[in-house]
Design a protein around this motif. Sequence first.
Motif, PDB file in Angstrom:
ATOM      1  N   GLU A 333       0.830  -1.214  -0.064  1.00  0.00           N
ATOM      2  CA  GLU A 333       0.147  -0.015  -0.139  1.00  0.00           C
ATOM      3  C   GLU A 333       0.926   1.060  -0.029  1.00  0.00           C
ATOM      4  OE1 GLU A 333      -2.801   0.377   3.457  1.00  0.00           O
ATOM      5  OE2 GLU A 333      -3.404   2.469   2.799  1.00  0.00           O
ATOM      6  N   ASN A 392      -4.363   4.991  -2.227  1.00  0.00           N
ATOM      7  CA  ASN A 392      -5.712   5.400  -1.616  1.00  0.00           C
ATOM      8  C   ASN A 392      -6.438   6.590  -2.249  1.00  0.00           C
ATOM      9  OD1 ASN A 392      -5.856   3.938   1.246  1.00  0.00           O
ATOM     10  ND2 ASN A 392      -3.672   4.642   1.105  1.00  0.00           N
ATOM     11  N   GLU A 424      -7.743   1.689  -3.287  1.00  0.00           N
ATOM     12  CA  GLU A 424      -8.355   1.501  -2.180  1.00  0.00           C
ATOM     13  C   GLU A 424      -9.038   2.660  -1.890  1.00  0.00           C
ATOM     14  OE1 GLU A 424      -5.885   0.740   1.337  1.00  0.00           O
ATOM     15  OE2 GLU A 424      -4.512  -0.748   0.257  1.00  0.00           O
ATOM     16  N   ASP A 454     -11.529  -0.363   1.545  1.00  0.00           N
ATOM     17  CA  ASP A 454     -10.618  -0.301   2.787  1.00  0.00           C
ATOM     18  C   ASP A 454     -11.569   0.124   4.071  1.00  0.00           C
ATOM     19  OD1 ASP A 454      -8.254   0.481   3.782  1.00  0.00           O
ATOM     20  OD2 ASP A 454      -8.172   2.219   2.825  1.00  0.00           O
TER      21      ASP A 454
HETATM   22 CA    CA Z   1      -5.731   2.354   2.802  1.00  0.00          CA
END
Ligand code: CA
Length: 557
Positions: A333, A392, A424, A454
């Motif tokens: 991530e 993200n 995400e 998420d």
């Molecule tokens: Ca995340």
Amino acid sequence: MQVRNVHREHKVKQNILIVDDSEISREILIHILGDEYTLYQAENGQQAIDILSENYRAFQLVLLDIHMPVLDGYGVLEIMKQRGWLKELPVIVISSDPGDAYKRGATDFFSKPFDPDVVNVRIHNIISLYDRYYTDNLTGGLNRKGFIRQSEIFFHGKEDKTGYDLMFFDIKDFKAVNELTGIANGDQVLREFYHDLCDAQFAPILVARIEADHFVCLSEQPEEGYDFLNEICSRRYEKNGKTFQLNVHCGIYHLENKPMAISGMIDRARLAEGFSDSEYGRAYVIYDHTMKNVYIDNAELSSSLMRGLEQEEFKLFFQPIMDVKTEKIASAEALIRWQHPEKGMISPGMFIPVLEKDGYISNLDMYVVRKVKEFLTDRLNAGNLTVPVSVNLSRIDFYDEQMMQEILSILHSGQLPSGAINFEITESAYAVIEERSQAIVDEMRRCGAKILMDDFGTGYSSFGMLQDFDFDVLKIAMEFIHQVGRNPRTSAILQSIIQLSHELGLNVVAEGVEKPEHVEFLRQSSCDFIQGYYYSRPVDADTFMVMLDQQKKQCEM
Ligand code: CA
Ligand code: C2E
């Protein structure tokens, strides 16, 4: 004299200053009012001014005789007017003939001999009238001004402020509650939350809604610690047949014995709350003085963001996501860090909420996408091992047409293998995604990008999400993982979520895994992937490359 008692409804007893040179008059008033109010006395106008100069906001009303030695009632009104006190502090003149008193700013009068009923009703009415300035229309409780004023009243004459806390509560993503249940129900939730705070077991002295979805409490420091806040901050509410859990974060400031305005205390509690996003598993953060060093006010933040992006102050970190079976890095991530030139390393919990409010978040998120693309391209071109990296996305990003087009064109370009960059989206953001945004998500998936949901389990209708939306990977929020071994119910729920996800064709990532017993439990429950400090904290790009290179070497051996 001190403010001693706290009103049943968490209100502080109101303070009245009686200014009269006649001791008998003062005593009669004390007899009439003493049960309900805390009374202070001055024998003449000058004494009254001296008392009020200390903190006129600590009083709700002045009862003022006109004819007095040293400084008479008219003189007192004159000075109060000059200093602007009369706007906030009503004065009832004690006189059979108020004369010029009204013109000079008095609110009302009553005459001697005192009729207890008249005195009580007039005082009550006038205090209520002024209370309106201090009342929040939505909850019927205090507003920000009222909270500050009542706190000042409470601390008036108290030497020692230690042993008290100021707590700041922020309901996260409250917009989603409004969007999900309608504004009227949203308002009702705010009212219920206010009443839940008033009735909470820590028995706050004062509670207020100071703006939108922000609340504050003044309370004594609880002897048993603060874990009770976890329950208050994740309470479930039902509206419109929909049950959802509020996600509330709290910042706590322990009061100190140094001169500080109440607003300064609120700022400190709020500042601590800003750190709560990086404190998973706990609803609250206690203020400490180091926090002030990284404090950047919102205006400064937005303006320095552009500079920060240009100067490459934002650094990409990577947190490995491990395959449970092989214990190898399966993906990572991308997490952003701000290496601020003066403030040092700042975690995203501090600046992302501000950037989301200002709409600047998309600039940052697009920067992350470009950097991840660069990172992967460089590694691939050099023939090095790569793994898919997820970025993200904030809900606000979907409103940025240009950004969405840029992402889609990266995915369409074929410069990177399909599935190299994934996205995400938090459960709560997903819940309010509109049709148009859903079409973009679908297009991303058609290009081979995976969508990871998420923070699963923290939203308002987690299971509804499974039914209504198409995505590829479910990331179980770390709040759940941290309950493993503590709460047997959570363990059973986790096992069911994993099983259900598999039946729906979804892979599962467990977030925030810190302990060997978490890993063992997840392995036994057939969880697919693990992310967390147990394997690795988020690391900078160089460190991450070393980790990948080592993994490649092991494969070759
Ligand atoms: Ca995340
Ligand atoms: P998130 O997406 O839930 O990211 C995971 C967060 O959990 C990260 O915090 C990570 O450092 C932390 N974490 C990972 N393993 C553990 C663990 O074992 N224990 C504990 N206690 N924490 C762990 P971080 O990096 O501070 O990020 C906070 C949040 O900021 C992220 O939560 C994400 O929502 C947001 N964020 C970070 N980078 C970006 C970005 O580039 N764009 C956007 N829109 N949001 C970002």
